[in-house]
Each structure stands twice: as structure tokens, then as C-alpha cells.
Write an enzyme that holds these catalytic residues in place. Sequence first.
Site, PDB file in Angstrom:
ATOM      1  N   GLY A   6      -1.486   1.135  -3.042  1.00  0.00           N
ATOM      2  CA  GLY A   6      -1.557   2.183  -4.069  1.00  0.00           C
ATOM      3  C   GLY A   6      -1.259   1.538  -5.420  1.00  0.00           C
ATOM      4  O   GLY A   6      -1.534   0.360  -5.630  1.00  0.00           O
ATOM      5  N   ARG A   7      -0.666   2.329  -6.328  1.00  0.00           N
ATOM      6  CA  ARG A   7      -0.444   1.792  -7.672  1.00  0.00           C
ATOM      7  C   ARG A   7       0.534   0.620  -7.671  1.00  0.00           C
ATOM      8  O   ARG A   7       0.309  -0.392  -8.324  1.00  0.00           O
ATOM      9  CB  ARG A   7       0.042   2.907  -8.606  1.00  0.00           C
ATOM     10  CG  ARG A   7      -1.132   3.765  -9.059  1.00  0.00           C
ATOM     11  CD  ARG A   7      -0.706   4.836 -10.022  1.00  0.00           C
ATOM     12  NE  ARG A   7      -0.143   5.963  -9.293  1.00  0.00           N
ATOM     13  CZ  ARG A   7      -0.088   7.189  -9.791  1.00  0.00           C
ATOM     14  NH1 ARG A   7      -0.530   7.450 -10.996  1.00  0.00           N
ATOM     15  NH2 ARG A   7       0.423   8.164  -9.075  1.00  0.00           N
ATOM     16  N   ILE A   8       1.638   0.764  -6.922  1.00  0.00           N
ATOM     17  CA  ILE A   8       2.633  -0.317  -6.927  1.00  0.00           C
ATOM     18  C   ILE A   8       2.112  -1.514  -6.121  1.00  0.00           C
ATOM     19  O   ILE A   8       2.178  -2.658  -6.578  1.00  0.00           O
ATOM     20  CB  ILE A   8       3.986   0.188  -6.376  1.00  0.00           C
ATOM     21  CG1 ILE A   8       4.550   1.272  -7.305  1.00  0.00           C
ATOM     22  CG2 ILE A   8       4.974  -0.978  -6.248  1.00  0.00           C
ATOM     23  CD1 ILE A   8       5.788   1.989  -6.779  1.00  0.00           C
ATOM     24  N   ARG A  55      -4.812   3.156   4.521  1.00  0.00           N
ATOM     25  CA  ARG A  55      -5.566   4.060   5.400  1.00  0.00           C
ATOM     26  C   ARG A  55      -7.059   3.876   5.238  1.00  0.00           C
ATOM     27  O   ARG A  55      -7.803   3.769   6.197  1.00  0.00           O
ATOM     28  CB  ARG A  55      -5.198   5.519   5.110  1.00  0.00           C
ATOM     29  CG  ARG A  55      -4.033   6.037   5.937  1.00  0.00           C
ATOM     30  CD  ARG A  55      -3.528   7.283   5.296  1.00  0.00           C
ATOM     31  NE  ARG A  55      -3.419   7.034   3.840  1.00  0.00           N
ATOM     32  CZ  ARG A  55      -2.946   7.883   2.972  1.00  0.00           C
ATOM     33  NH1 ARG A  55      -2.572   9.064   3.344  1.00  0.00           N
ATOM     34  NH2 ARG A  55      -2.857   7.588   1.691  1.00  0.00           N
ATOM     35  N   ALA A  86      10.139   0.198  -0.875  1.00  0.00           N
ATOM     36  CA  ALA A  86       9.484   1.512  -0.795  1.00  0.00           C
ATOM     37  C   ALA A  86      10.503   2.583  -0.364  1.00  0.00           C
ATOM     38  O   ALA A  86      11.144   3.210  -1.218  1.00  0.00           O
ATOM     39  CB  ALA A  86       8.300   1.430   0.143  1.00  0.00           C
ATOM     40  N   ARG A  87      10.647   2.768   0.919  1.00  0.00           N
ATOM     41  CA  ARG A  87      11.646   3.704   1.438  1.00  0.00           C
ATOM     42  C   ARG A  87      12.250   3.090   2.694  1.00  0.00           C
ATOM     43  O   ARG A  87      11.525   2.555   3.546  1.00  0.00           O
ATOM     44  CB  ARG A  87      11.010   5.054   1.794  1.00  0.00           C
ATOM     45  CG  ARG A  87      10.747   5.960   0.618  1.00  0.00           C
ATOM     46  CD  ARG A  87      12.043   6.460  -0.034  1.00  0.00           C
ATOM     47  NE  ARG A  87      11.804   7.321  -1.180  1.00  0.00           N
ATOM     48  CZ  ARG A  87      11.709   6.903  -2.441  1.00  0.00           C
ATOM     49  NH1 ARG A  87      11.818   5.620  -2.738  1.00  0.00           N
ATOM     50  NH2 ARG A  87      11.516   7.773  -3.415  1.00  0.00           N
ATOM     51  N   GLU A 129      20.630   6.002   3.276  1.00  0.00           N
ATOM     52  CA  GLU A 129      21.332   5.691   2.028  1.00  0.00           C
ATOM     53  C   GLU A 129      22.429   6.702   1.752  1.00  0.00           C
ATOM     54  O   GLU A 129      22.218   7.879   2.001  1.00  0.00           O
ATOM     55  CB  GLU A 129      20.325   5.677   0.861  1.00  0.00           C
ATOM     56  CG  GLU A 129      19.389   4.506   0.989  1.00  0.00           C
ATOM     57  CD  GLU A 129      18.369   4.416  -0.136  1.00  0.00           C
ATOM     58  OE1 GLU A 129      18.581   5.014  -1.205  1.00  0.00           O
ATOM     59  OE2 GLU A 129      17.372   3.739   0.074  1.00  0.00           O
ATOM     60  N   HIS A 171      18.935   0.052  -4.259  1.00  0.00           N
ATOM     61  CA  HIS A 171      17.879   0.970  -4.719  1.00  0.00           C
ATOM     62  C   HIS A 171      17.728   0.918  -6.247  1.00  0.00           C
ATOM     63  O   HIS A 171      17.864   1.938  -6.935  1.00  0.00           O
ATOM     64  CB  HIS A 171      18.141   2.401  -4.223  1.00  0.00           C
ATOM     65  CG  HIS A 171      16.887   3.229  -4.133  1.00  0.00           C
ATOM     66  ND1 HIS A 171      16.701   4.228  -3.200  1.00  0.00           N
ATOM     67  CD2 HIS A 171      15.739   3.202  -4.859  1.00  0.00           C
ATOM     68  CE1 HIS A 171      15.509   4.774  -3.365  1.00  0.00           C
ATOM     69  NE2 HIS A 171      14.912   4.168  -4.369  1.00  0.00           N
ATOM     70  N   ILE A 172      17.442  -0.288  -6.737  1.00  0.00           N
ATOM     71  CA  ILE A 172      17.344  -0.489  -8.201  1.00  0.00           C
ATOM     72  C   ILE A 172      15.957  -0.955  -8.635  1.00  0.00           C
ATOM     73  O   ILE A 172      15.790  -1.444  -9.749  1.00  0.00           O
ATOM     74  CB  ILE A 172      18.388  -1.520  -8.704  1.00  0.00           C
ATOM     75  CG1 ILE A 172      18.255  -2.856  -7.948  1.00  0.00           C
ATOM     76  CG2 ILE A 172      19.796  -0.959  -8.592  1.00  0.00           C
ATOM     77  CD1 ILE A 172      19.023  -4.006  -8.602  1.00  0.00           C
TER      78      ILE A 172
HETATM   79  C1  GLV Z   1      12.576   5.572  -6.482  1.00  0.00           C
HETATM   80  O1  GLV Z   1      12.774   5.195  -5.351  1.00  0.00           O
HETATM   81  C2  GLV Z   1      11.528   6.464  -6.854  1.00  0.00           C
HETATM   82  O2  GLV Z   1      10.862   7.039  -5.988  1.00  0.00           O
HETATM   83  O3  GLV Z   1      11.345   6.635  -8.081  1.00  0.00           O
HETATM   84  C1  GLV Z   2      -0.818   3.606   0.329  1.00  0.00           C
HETATM   85  O1  GLV Z   2      -0.376   3.366  -0.778  1.00  0.00           O
HETATM   86  C2  GLV Z   2      -2.100   4.200   0.582  1.00  0.00           C
HETATM   87  O2  GLV Z   2      -2.689   4.666  -0.392  1.00  0.00           O
HETATM   88  O3  GLV Z   2      -2.537   4.161   1.748  1.00  0.00           O
END
Ligand code: GLV
Ligand code: GLV
Length: 328
Positions: free
Chosen positions: A156-158, A178, A237-238, A267, A285-286
Site C-alpha cells: 500500500g502507501r507505506i 491481495r 504495522a500492527r 500493547e 510504537h514510534i
Molecule cells: C500508528 O500506528 C498509526 O496507525 O497511525
Molecule cells: C496492503 O497494503 C494491500 O493493499 O493489500
Amino acid sequence: MKIFVTRKLPGTALDRLASLEHEAEVSVLDRPLTSEEFLEKTRGKDALLTLLTDKIDAAVIDAIGSQLKIVSNYAVGFDNIDVGAATERGVVVTNTPSDEVNEAVAEHTWALLLSLSRRIVEADEATRRGAYRGWEPDIFLGVSLIGKTLGIIGLGRIGSMVARRARGWGMKVLYNKRLRDEEMEKELGVEFRNLDGLLSESNFISLHVPLTQETRHMINKSSLAKIKKGAFLVNTARGSIVDEHDLVEALRSGHLGGAALDVYDAEPNINPELIGMENVVLTPHIASATWEAREKMGQQAVDAILKTLSGEKPENLVNQEVWEKRRK
Ligand code: GLV
Ligand code: GLV
């Protein structure tokens, strides 16, 4: 209207909330509110500015009251909010995605990856402890990135910002998503693999999927077993995408060479075994914690509230379908 902000934020954004039209209150506590404090403070409010540490479910939305119009989440992720319940009740939910925050997360991903590959945290700890006796041929040997393979799960974007940066390091980049994205492949020079293929070919694996039913514990005993021996895992991510117990096992056995984590399954609790491991880098988580990203997030979160309360559709509306049937 009444606005409540669940925590003081860095930057200048909150200055814009107080006005003749609105009455804004910011929590004075330097910690997340307990659920009792949260309900006491939010009951009767029209708008909330919330953080990932605030859990917003159907019962909470009902307890706040039928005047609640918007929950503006100061985060990219919104897995702390039951968006379905909000939509059913006509409550607008917004988040704060931006290039600034995505780039901050991508940069932190690289900071973690390099910390792993060059054992920065271990070496720093040893140096501070007085263990440095002069140049030695075999201390803290890491691995070079050039020519290695980076596997990005979630382009995705990140994920795509992480991929773009990999070019500078001369890495080959694989991705899983996906839906295969041939345009991104051309733009970024990345190659699609199914999950098993990505796991077995990558020297470094970085997670960039949102947390959903589908991705919860997608990195578990069986997927970890498919990872190339000695590979490294990075998670910005998570936490719940990874089964932390299985991760510990894979690190202990040496199958996984190391892991760098910014996020955790429960967390702020962290599996105590991870804390004792040398091949693990842990940050609290920074990933989005740059002045630039947090200022942008604050401005976006405030904009969403001011726009929604004045009847204007906010940017970054998570539940698009709510707009026509929103509470007014
Ligand atoms: C941080 O984890 C966010 O989702 O911005
Ligand atoms: C994940 O970022 C997706 O778009 O599958």
C-alpha cells in the site's frame, strides 16, 4: 458544540479547536484514560479526537450519547474503532493518512532494518558497558544489504515507500498483496510473489498490511517455518499480525535471524522473552513519531472535526457510506 480530545498532542493543531462556536476540552492526564474516565469525559460530547489507545466499540458509542457526530482518530490505523458500529449509528470516523506519516513509518522501517543488519543496538549496548577493547576482526559481524532480497507484505502507501527506498540500497524487492499491481511493479521495479514464495526467498521481510481478520497472526508457526533460515523480520504495522509466541520460538531456534518490532500483540505489554533476546530490536510504537508527521496528523484530525461539525465532508472519511445518513 462540545469537543473532547483524549490526550494532549505535540504541535499547534489543538490551538484551532477552541472558538466561539465550539467548546473544546483536552485531557490533562499524561496517560490514556481508563474506560471509566473515558466515559465520564466523553458523555454528551459532539466530537472526539481519539488515539489508538482509546477503544471505541458499540457500547462506548451508545454510552457517549446520540449527539456524538464524529470520532476523529489521530492515527492511520483505526483498528481501535468498531467502524461498523459507528456507521450503523451515523457516526463519522476519520483517520490521518498523509505522505508525512507514511514516509515517517517507511523511514523507521529502514532504521529498524539497518539496526538488525548491522547489529546497532547490541553494539551500542556493549560499547556503553565498556566491552570495546579496540578494533577486532570479528566483533558484531552483520550482513550487507546490497544484492539481498527484501520481501514486502502489503504494497500500500507505506509498503511502496519502503520499496522505493530499497533501490538506494541495491536490494531486490519482492512484494505480496491481495491483488497484483503491475503498474507498481513497473514504477518500483518490484516483483510479485505469493506469500509462501516471498517468505522463502527473502532475506528481510517487512510487514505493511492493516490488521484485519485475514491478517491477524498471518505470521505464525506455519508461515515462520517457510521463511528462509536466518532471515530477518521487521514489523512497523500492527503487533497482532504476528503471533508473538511463535515468533519467540522461531528466534530462539535460530530459524529466524532476528526481528525488529515497533508494535506488539498486546500493547503496551511485550512478551518478556523478546526483551531478553539479543537479536531483537524493540521500539515503543514510534514509527510515525517525527515532528513533521505528528504535526500533520494533528492538523488533519482537527480539520476533520471542524469540517464535520460545520456540515462539510471531511477528508479521510473512513466510513464513506455514513455521510448521507450521518447524525446532525
Ligand atoms: C500508528 O500506528 C498509526 O496507525 O497511525
Ligand atoms: C496492503 O497494503 C494491500 O493493499 O493489500
